[in-house]
Design a protein around this motif. Structure first.
Motif, PDB file in Angstrom:
ATOM      1  N   ARG B 178       1.023  -1.052   0.193  1.00 20.70           N
ATOM      2  CA  ARG B 178       0.021   0.008  -0.031  1.00 20.70           C
ATOM      3  C   ARG B 178       0.876   1.015  -0.133  1.00 20.70           C
ATOM      4  O   ARG B 178       1.870   1.260   0.589  1.00 20.70           O
ATOM      5  N   ASP B 179       0.393   2.311  -0.906  1.00 22.37           N
ATOM      6  CA  ASP B 179       1.336   3.535  -0.823  1.00 22.37           C
ATOM      7  C   ASP B 179       1.481   3.988   0.488  1.00 22.37           C
ATOM      8  O   ASP B 179       0.106   4.008   1.058  1.00 22.37           O
ATOM      9  N   GLY B 180       2.425   4.607   1.300  1.00 25.01           N
ATOM     10  CA  GLY B 180       2.345   5.251   2.446  1.00 25.01           C
ATOM     11  C   GLY B 180       2.619   4.194   3.431  1.00 25.01           C
ATOM     12  O   GLY B 180       2.761   4.706   4.616  1.00 25.01           O
ATOM     13  N   GLY B 216      -6.968  -2.997   1.269  1.00 21.43           N
ATOM     14  CA  GLY B 216      -6.472  -1.823   0.552  1.00 21.43           C
ATOM     15  C   GLY B 216      -6.112  -2.216  -0.926  1.00 21.43           C
ATOM     16  O   GLY B 216      -6.131  -3.211  -1.420  1.00 21.43           O
ATOM     17  N   VAL B 217      -5.801  -0.857  -1.591  1.00 20.37           N
ATOM     18  CA  VAL B 217      -5.510  -1.189  -2.654  1.00 20.37           C
ATOM     19  C   VAL B 217      -3.846  -1.246  -2.761  1.00 20.37           C
ATOM     20  O   VAL B 217      -3.285  -0.169  -1.955  1.00 20.37           O
ATOM     21  N   LYS B 219      -0.019  -1.484  -4.848  1.00 21.84           N
ATOM     22  CA  LYS B 219       0.757  -1.251  -5.827  1.00 21.84           C
ATOM     23  C   LYS B 219       2.058  -1.877  -5.769  1.00 21.84           C
ATOM     24  O   LYS B 219       2.626  -2.112  -4.894  1.00 21.84           O
ATOM     25  N   ASP B 243       3.353  -2.423 -14.233  1.00 26.20           N
ATOM     26  CA  ASP B 243       2.986  -2.027 -12.926  1.00 26.20           C
ATOM     27  C   ASP B 243       1.615  -2.623 -12.673  1.00 26.20           C
ATOM     28  O   ASP B 243       0.845  -2.869 -13.429  1.00 26.20           O
ATOM     29  N   VAL B 244       1.252  -3.009 -11.539  1.00 24.58           N
ATOM     30  CA  VAL B 244      -0.001  -3.383 -11.349  1.00 24.58           C
ATOM     31  C   VAL B 244      -0.487  -2.962  -9.994  1.00 24.58           C
ATOM     32  O   VAL B 244       0.073  -2.371  -8.962  1.00 24.58           O
ATOM     33  N   SER B 245      -1.570  -2.887  -9.769  1.00 22.47           N
ATOM     34  CA  SER B 245      -2.635  -2.341  -8.595  1.00 22.47           C
ATOM     35  C   SER B 245      -3.758  -3.602  -8.442  1.00 22.47           C
ATOM     36  O   SER B 245      -4.246  -3.972  -9.084  1.00 22.47           O
ATOM     37  N   ILE B 246      -3.708  -3.873  -7.121  1.00 22.38           N
ATOM     38  CA  ILE B 246      -4.431  -5.102  -6.753  1.00 22.38           C
ATOM     39  C   ILE B 246      -5.243  -4.866  -5.645  1.00 22.38           C
ATOM     40  O   ILE B 246      -4.735  -3.965  -4.683  1.00 22.38           O
ATOM     41  N   SER B 247      -6.401  -5.157  -5.456  1.00 21.24           N
ATOM     42  CA  SER B 247      -7.327  -4.824  -4.479  1.00 21.24           C
ATOM     43  C   SER B 247      -7.463  -5.975  -3.610  1.00 21.24           C
ATOM     44  O   SER B 247      -7.715  -7.159  -4.132  1.00 21.24           O
TER      45      SER B 247
END
Lengths: 514, 248
Positions: B178-180, B216-217, B219, B243-247
């Protein structure tokens, strides 16, 4: 009266009729298909549990101006079944007074109740009892008759023939929809009907309500504890450009009734946020009766697939000003454009909420999350029109998280207990007064009953066996049949007793504590 | 040749054997204690010791039963449920221990003997722990394995172009988080469908075991590694990435 409480009361009416334990098995199976995981032992009775939970001192509402607790004059109340129907069916003809998400869930509940009545009439020849003032019968209006005209009143042009409808088309959209919903037996059949109407209805309000998403529930293990996980997926009528105007949680109170306030938290020094936004969320189904305050942090991000946007949220650390009842609260709202990179493309909205509330079962937590729309605020909105002075979407920027130390003499800022203390408190066993005794009594009754039945059957067997003639084949059949009946009845009683014991006893049996 | 027994029968028999062993061991402890009691040498602190030993037998037995579950390889959802029940039992044991420790401290204070009121308090706490833990377990069992999340969670489909078409590529996850936040998803929780992209194939989905992961999402990058000509070559493999985004 609150529309949200009225809608929850309809869902609650389903639980109460199931909890009474006298429905035909096929009717219970139908309810389980619509509301999975709500009819079994430890699951039924969630409505009573939820009402009990909302009475807790920690949920005392705060005055919106002074911020001081409001003295609650009575227990938290929900409307009766008939009051709830009236509340949801009223409103000026020219405008919508109930948000489409609430209407969608109310119609879902009404469909189940309508089916319960029809099936019980067919199977047992009488309507189910929904309490002293609300016996459903041929004389009581069908809940779908009360609710559907409200949403289809602006343009009642005929629908094409609804697939699977057992009644012939009438030329009236609302009547045809009601006929189709009256005979759906599963959640999948319900979704097929509502999808069809969403695509074919002329009335925009009817279309809007029919396409609002249904919630899915599951359990996930986090730190050795299982949390309720609620997800929705929705092909929304909103564009990415519109969603960017409203997705920031600071806008939600202006868009959804359930969100009472979202107060940005005062920055801490040293700052441990790491670039996350910090906010104190307050939610309620009726803000004059209860409010649940949770300190959250959230991150605004851009996803890699076609420039979708998302909000990730999680419990804040440290938690300042919150009610300390929520042990896990994390999730996301993710909007992805159907045409990658196009701001004016419609978006698919996916939400997930992972939540665990101290002392509340997974079923009641799921009911609270799904029923009130806690996890999918986006589906509750009337429209995507941004409120005045809205907070626009701007991606969060990471920064170094500093180690925060509470000033000396305080465990945490605001003199709140530390998160460790909250964790320990969460582990504390809390039994409501009267509950322990009720459980022990229920066990005693069941054990005594079991022994008594065993004794009677054993005695009969012994008498026949020792009457000098032995046991004939006919007697074996007769005794076997009786054993079967007795044991079946006993097993059913034990199931009901166990189901009842897992929920708080009725109000009159609990005193003190909450 | 005899037919193998169905798994449930094997589990039942093994659990029964374990339970019998627990009963035997518990009886041995109690028997030893009874000799002390007969010799009028049984102090209140011995009671604590007895309870601790019995609790130990309980935990060992529970752990053994847990192992049986693993060895018999039931479906994931059943395992998840079993694991959860074990965690509730562990919590109950910890809570029980805290109450007993408190009781022991009071007893050891000597003059200020453990009053009947304190005994009552301790007993009430123990009963409550038993009831509450029991309720949580019954609730979980009642919920049934079907209510447990299906693992793994499947992502949307991603596409990864090949710069060397005609060669297979093995998929590998980079840091996905998760970003952050700092901690990426542990590599062993991530797999791919398909695990290897055959020549010409470009599409895949990421599969993640979401247990213990915050919703969360997430990345990050996924790499598609080309085979090396020399298996002893220690340099990083040539690869494509996406690049991937996974929920979750």
């Amino acid at each position: 009266m609150s529309k949200l409480h009225a809608q929850m009361a309809l869902l609650g009416a389903i639980d109460e009729v199931v909890s009474r334990g006298d429905l035909h098995n096929d009717t219970v199976k139908m309810v389980e298909s619509f509301l999975p995981g709500t009819t079994g032992v430890g699951q039924r009775g969630w409505y009573r549990e939820l009402k009990h939970f909302l009475k807790r001192d920690e949920l005392t509402p705060l005055d919106s101006v002074s911020g001081t607790p409001i003295t609650r004059e009575g227990p938290v109340t929900f409307p009766s079944y008939t009051e709830a129907l009236e509340e949801l069916a009223v409103g000026p003809a020219e405008e919508r007074s109930v948000d489409p998400g609430t209407q969608s869930r109310a119609i879902y509940a009404a469909t189940v109740l309508s089916n319960v009545t029809r099936m019980e009439q067919e199977k047992r020849g009488q309507p189910p009892d929904l309490g002293p003032r609300s016996r459903l019968s041929a004389q009581t209006p069908d809940p779908l008759d009360a609710l559907l005209p409200v949403i289809g009143r602006n343009n009642n042009k005929p629908l094409p023939e609804i697939p699977g409808n057992e009644m012939p088309p009438t030329g009236d959209a609302v009547t045809d929809l009601k006929n189709a919903l009256t005979f759906v037996k599963t959640r999948a059949q319900y979704a097929a009907v509502t999808d069809f109407v969403a695509k074919n209805a002329v009335d925009p309000d009817l279309q809007d309500v029919m396409r609002r998403p249904l919630c899915q529930g599951a359990l996930r293990k986090i730190d050795g504890k299982f949390c309720t996980v609620l997800t929705t997926s929705w092909d929304s009528p909103f564009t990415l450009r519109q969603i960017k105007e409203i997705i920031d949680p600071l806008n939600w109170p202006a868009l959804c009734e359930f969100f009472v306030s979202m107060e940005p938290q005062t920055p801490l020094n040293p700052d441990p946020s790491g670039g996350w936004s910090r906010v104190l969320e307050s939610v309620s189904g009726d803000e004059t009766q209860w409010q649940m305050r949770t300190a959250l942090r959230y991150w605004k991000g851009v996803s890699t697939d076609g420039e979708g946007i998302y909000i990730n949220y999680d419990l804040d650390n440290p938690r300042i000003g919150d009610c300390k009842l929520v042990e896990v609260d994390a999730g996301y709202i993710w909007a992805t454009p159907t045409i990658p990179g196009d701001e004016d493309s419609l978006v698919k909205i996916r939400t997930c909420k992972q939540v665990r509330i101290r002392g509340v079962s997974a079923t009641a937590t799921a009911a609270m999350g799904c029923g009130f729309g806690w996890g999918d605020a986006m589906s509750r909105m009337f429209s995507a029109d941004p409120p005045q002075n809205n907070t626009k979407f701007t991606p969060s920027a990471p920064k170094k998280a500093e180690q925060y130390k509470a000033p000396s003499g305080q465990t945490q800022p605001g003199d709140q207990p530390s998160d460790d203390a909250v964790g320990e408190a969460a582990e504390e066993v809390e039994l409501i007064d009267g509950w322990r005794g009720a459980i022990i009594e229920a066990m005693r009754v069941q054990l005594t009953d079991g022994i008594e039945r065993g004794k009677n059957l054993g005695t009969k067997f012994a008498v026949r066996w020792s009457d000098g003639e032995g046991i004939s084949k006919d007697e074996v059949a007769e005794l076997g049949g009786e054993f079967g009946r007795e044991i079946t009845e006993y097993a059913t009683n034990v199931f009901d007793a166990a189901a009842a014991a897992l929920q708080p006893p009725p109000d009159d049996a609990t005193k003190g504590n909450n | 040749m005899t037919e193998p027994e169905p798994p449930l029968v094997r589990v039942t028999q093994r659990v029964a054997d374990t339970a019998k062993k627990m009963v035997d061991e518990s009886a041995a402890v109690v028997s030893a204690e009874s000799r002390k009691i007969d010799a009028e040498d049984y102090e209140l602190t011995d009671v604590i010791d007895t309870v601790t030993k019995l609790a130990g037998i309980g935990i060992t037995g529970a752990a053994h039963m847990g192992r049986i579950a693993f060895e018999e390889k039931p479906p994931d959802t059943v395992l998840a449920m079993g694991e959860y029940i074990a965690s509730v039992v562990r919590r109950m044991v910890t809570q029980t221990g805290t109450v007993m420790q408190d009781a022991a401290i009071h007893m050891e204070k000597g003059k200020n003997k453990y009053s009947s009121k304190k005994w009552l308090e301790s007993m009430t706490r123990l009963i409550d722990i038993g009831i509450a833990g029991g309720m949580e377990i019954v609730e979980t069992v009642a919920a049934g394995p079907a209510r447990f999340e299906v693992h793994p969670v499947r992502s949307d489909e991603f596409e990864i172009a090949a710069k060397r078409p005609g060669e297979p590529r093995t998929l590998r996850a980079g840091d996905i988080k998760r970003d952050g936040t700092e901690t990426p998803i542990a590599p062993q929780k991530i797999s791919f469908d398909p695990p290897v992209l055959q020549p010409g194939a470009t599409k895949f989905a990421v599969l993640v075991d979401a247990s213990d992961l915050v919703s969360g999402v997430y990345k990050g990058k996924v790499y598609a590694d080309y085979p090396k000509a020399d298996p002893n070559d220690q340099s990083p493999p040539d690869h494509d990435d996406v690049d991937v985004s996974i929920s979750l």
